[in-house]
Design an enzyme around this catalytic site. Structure first.
Site, PDB file in Angstrom:
ATOM      1  N   GLY A   1       0.824  -1.200   0.000  1.00 26.70           N
ATOM      2  CA  GLY A   1       0.000   0.000   0.000  1.00 26.70           C
ATOM      3  C   GLY A   1       0.858   1.250   0.000  1.00 26.70           C
ATOM      4  O   GLY A   1       2.005   1.239  -0.465  1.00 26.70           O
ATOM      5  N   SER A   2       0.329   2.315   0.554  1.00 29.53           N
ATOM      6  CA  SER A   2       1.012   3.603   0.526  1.00 29.53           C
ATOM      7  C   SER A   2       2.153   3.644   1.537  1.00 29.53           C
ATOM      8  O   SER A   2       2.152   2.927   2.534  1.00 29.53           O
ATOM      9  CB  SER A   2       0.027   4.733   0.836  1.00 29.53           C
ATOM     10  OG  SER A   2      -0.336   4.707   2.208  1.00 29.53           O
TER      11      SER A   2
ATOM     12  N   LYS B   1       2.756   6.099   3.501  1.00 26.56           N
ATOM     13  CA  LYS B   1       2.256   6.695   4.740  1.00 26.56           C
ATOM     14  C   LYS B   1       1.729   5.618   5.683  1.00 26.56           C
ATOM     15  O   LYS B   1       2.103   5.561   6.858  1.00 26.56           O
ATOM     16  CB  LYS B   1       1.156   7.713   4.439  1.00 26.56           C
ATOM     17  CG  LYS B   1       0.561   8.356   5.688  1.00 26.56           C
ATOM     18  CD  LYS B   1      -0.561   9.329   5.329  1.00 26.56           C
ATOM     19  CE  LYS B   1      -1.195   9.933   6.580  1.00 26.56           C
ATOM     20  NZ  LYS B   1      -2.307  10.853   6.242  1.00 26.56           N
ATOM     21  N   VAL B   2       0.880   4.736   5.166  1.00 20.64           N
ATOM     22  CA  VAL B   2       0.339   3.657   5.993  1.00 20.64           C
ATOM     23  C   VAL B   2       1.443   2.644   6.310  1.00 20.64           C
ATOM     24  O   VAL B   2       1.521   2.117   7.418  1.00 20.64           O
ATOM     25  CB  VAL B   2      -0.849   2.974   5.294  1.00 20.64           C
ATOM     26  CG1 VAL B   2      -1.380   1.827   6.131  1.00 20.64           C
ATOM     27  CG2 VAL B   2      -1.962   3.990   5.035  1.00 20.64           C
ATOM     28  N   GLY B   3       2.308   2.387   5.337  1.00 16.22           N
ATOM     29  CA  GLY B   3       3.396   1.447   5.555  1.00 16.22           C
ATOM     30  C   GLY B   3       4.313   1.861   6.686  1.00 16.22           C
ATOM     31  O   GLY B   3       4.792   1.022   7.461  1.00 16.22           O
TER      32      GLY B   3
ATOM     33  N   GLU C   1       5.713  -3.516   0.783  1.00 17.28           N
ATOM     34  CA  GLU C   1       5.785  -3.157  -0.634  1.00 17.28           C
ATOM     35  C   GLU C   1       4.974  -1.872  -0.800  1.00 17.28           C
ATOM     36  O   GLU C   1       3.739  -1.900  -0.793  1.00 17.28           O
ATOM     37  CB  GLU C   1       5.208  -4.282  -1.499  1.00 17.28           C
ATOM     38  CG  GLU C   1       5.898  -5.622  -1.315  1.00 17.28           C
ATOM     39  CD  GLU C   1       7.302  -5.675  -1.886  1.00 17.28           C
ATOM     40  OE1 GLU C   1       7.667  -4.751  -2.651  1.00 17.28           O
ATOM     41  OE2 GLU C   1       8.040  -6.611  -1.555  1.00 17.28           O
TER      42      GLU C   1
ATOM     43  N   CYS D   1       2.080   0.938  -8.582  1.00 21.27           N
ATOM     44  CA  CYS D   1       3.195   1.500  -7.809  1.00 21.27           C
ATOM     45  C   CYS D   1       4.443   1.700  -8.652  1.00 21.27           C
ATOM     46  O   CYS D   1       5.268   2.573  -8.368  1.00 21.27           O
ATOM     47  CB  CYS D   1       3.508   0.616  -6.602  1.00 21.27           C
ATOM     48  SG  CYS D   1       3.901  -1.098  -7.029  1.00 21.27           S
TER      49      CYS D   1
END
Length: 486
Positions: free
Chosen positions: A232-233, A235-237, A254, A288
């Protein structure tokens, strides 16, 4: 509408299909026409706990199962995908607005990754390591980590769920899968159904459809999973990594990218145009690895730009069910609004629109922008949609500086008439992957996939997947007698 959207609009916990007990529903919409596909009552923290506990119970026996038997489950799952390919393609088109071309591309990769998972079941090997102690034998075993939590995204949900779920299962682990809220069927319950029908024992794969507004960090904080695989993003990662680290568990991340495709002064312009258009606009740019930035040597800029804009102008946008459609809808209205804002911001900063795509609902027509100031923050961020930034450069050194001038480091490509020149350029790029005379969007089952910097931590595919979902255990055997100092 596919029966998948009625039959699979549930939670899948401990081998049972059941509604969630949350106080609200996730509504699954077709992003192209707004049709309501499914309504799924969300899972609560208690149900996340039930899923993990079911996984832990089932995993012990599964880890002791003959690797050839585990391989057989993966082989049956592969056959089921082949048999149901058209039905699954229709679900991909309906739920995430993928074109027929995109659905075929995703399904091809899913089959390739399932084939690799079949092989992966037999891959773990132990070692006998010498000891400086007389009579001692050191055995090194490779064992499953136990339970893996998988969080998948909306853009390639079937692939990016299977890519972690299948190898984790093949290696003797159990899995709890949390799909993205916009793709709960393709990225979640469809995967659960696939493995259920393949004969996977109950409890080894659980699917919880939920939202952080309901469960907070419970999915990643739970004490049972030892590895969290998140796509995912960034920011969340970053948050996932922080929570995992605080609980001493491994994370495989990833994340996003801000890839560039670079056209050097000796490139084949027509071929570079084809590669750049695909790299930017495949699946509406919601990839991505997509080439956000198209960097072109100034000596070729006029010719390249003319041909690039002409090719993009010819891309058909519209109904993803139409085989001629190349540009379908983006995933939701927030994404469409965000992309409209990106274009407006670029124009306000002085960019020139060589092609200014309109937005109607979730259908965002392609835009091509140039003359964006070098200081623009837009050149630093991931733009998840059909917007390309053309940037001319003067010479290879400047190209390299521009490629690396981003917090991301996922993928990229360089085009040149001299392959070794391209390889030398690629070696200097701060990214996990880089391609010479090709596009930026690639994923192969045995080649390590992952990024540097804000694009992630860890790798998947092939041997690196083995590292991600297993751990090593040292068992020593003293055949004689050790001497002790007291």
């Amino acid at each position: 509408m596919s029966s998948y959207f009625t039959d699979l609009a549930q939670q899948f916990i401990d081998g049972k299909w059941r509604p969630g007990t949350g106080s609200w529903d996730i509504i699954d919409f077709n992003p192209y026409d707004g049709e309501k596909l499914a309504s799924i009552t969300i899972a609560t923290v208690d149900e996340v706990d039930e899923a993990y506990r079911a996984a832990a119970r089932a995993q012990k026996e599964w880890a002791g199962t003959n690797a050839y038997a585990r391989r057989g489950i993966l082989e049956r799952a592969l056959r089921l995908v082949e048999e149901r390919e058209q039905e699954i393609a229709d679900v991909i088109i309906a739920e995430l607005g993928g074109t027929r071309l995109k659905a075929a591309f995703e399904l091809h990769l899913v089959k390739e990754f399932l084939r690799e998972s079949v092989n992966l079941a037999l891959r773990p090997e132990g070692k006998i390591i010498p000891s400086p102690v007389d009579g001692k034998e050191n055995r090194l075993y490779r064992v499953p980590v136990g339970v893996v939590g998988v969080i998948s995204p909306f853009n390639f949900p079937f692939l990016l769920s299977v890519k972690s779920v299948a190898p984790a299962l093949a290696l003797g682990n159990a899995v709890v899968l949390k799909p993205h809220q916009n793709t709960p069927i393709t990225g979640g319950t469809l995967v659960g159904k696939l493995f259920e029908d393949a004969g996977l024992p109950a409890g080894l794969l659980n699917v919880v459809v939920t939202d952080i507004a309901e469960i907070g960090d419970a999915f990643i904080e739970h004490p049972i999973p030892r590895v969290i695989s998140f796509t995912g993003s960034d920011k969340v990662g970053r948050h996932v990594a922080t929570v995992c680290a605080s609980h001493f568990k491994r994370s495989v991340l990833e994340l996003g990218g801000n890839s560039a495709i670079v056209v050097l002064d000796d490139a084949d312009v027509d071929y570079a145009v084809d590669a750049a258009v695909f790299s930017r606009y495949v699946h509406q740019g919601q990839v991505c690895m997509a080439a956000n930035r198209v960097l072109v040597d100034r000596s070729l800029a006029d010719e390249f730009t003319e041909k690039f804009v002409a090719k993009v102008r010819g891309l058909k946008a519209g109904d993803p069910r139409d085989p001629e459609t190349v540009i379908g809808p983006v995933i939701n209205s927030q994404q469409a609004e965000s992309l409209t804002s990106v274009v407006e911001q670029a124009l306000a900063e002085g960019a020139t629109a060589l092609l200014h795509g309109t937005t109607e609902g979730n259908l965002v027509q392609p835009s091509v922008l140039t003359d964006l100031p070098a200081s623009s923050a837009l050149l630093q961020q991931e733009v998840f949609g059909p917007v390309a930034f053309l940037v001319p450069f003067d010479g290879e050194d400047e190209a390299l500086r521009l490629v690396n001038d981003t917090p991301y480091g996922l993928s990229g490509a360089v085009h040149t008439g001299n392959i070794e020149r391209g390889v030398a350029f690629a070696k200097q790029v701060d990214s996990g992957m880089f391609h010479v005379n090709d596009g930026t969007v690639h994923d192969e089952p045995i080649v390590p996939f992952g990024g540097e910097k804000s694009s992630g931590v860890g790798r998947l595919n092939g041997e690196t997947t083995l590292e991600a979902f297993t751990t090593t255990k040292w068992i020593s055997v003293q055949h004689g007698r050790s001497g002790f100092p007291f």
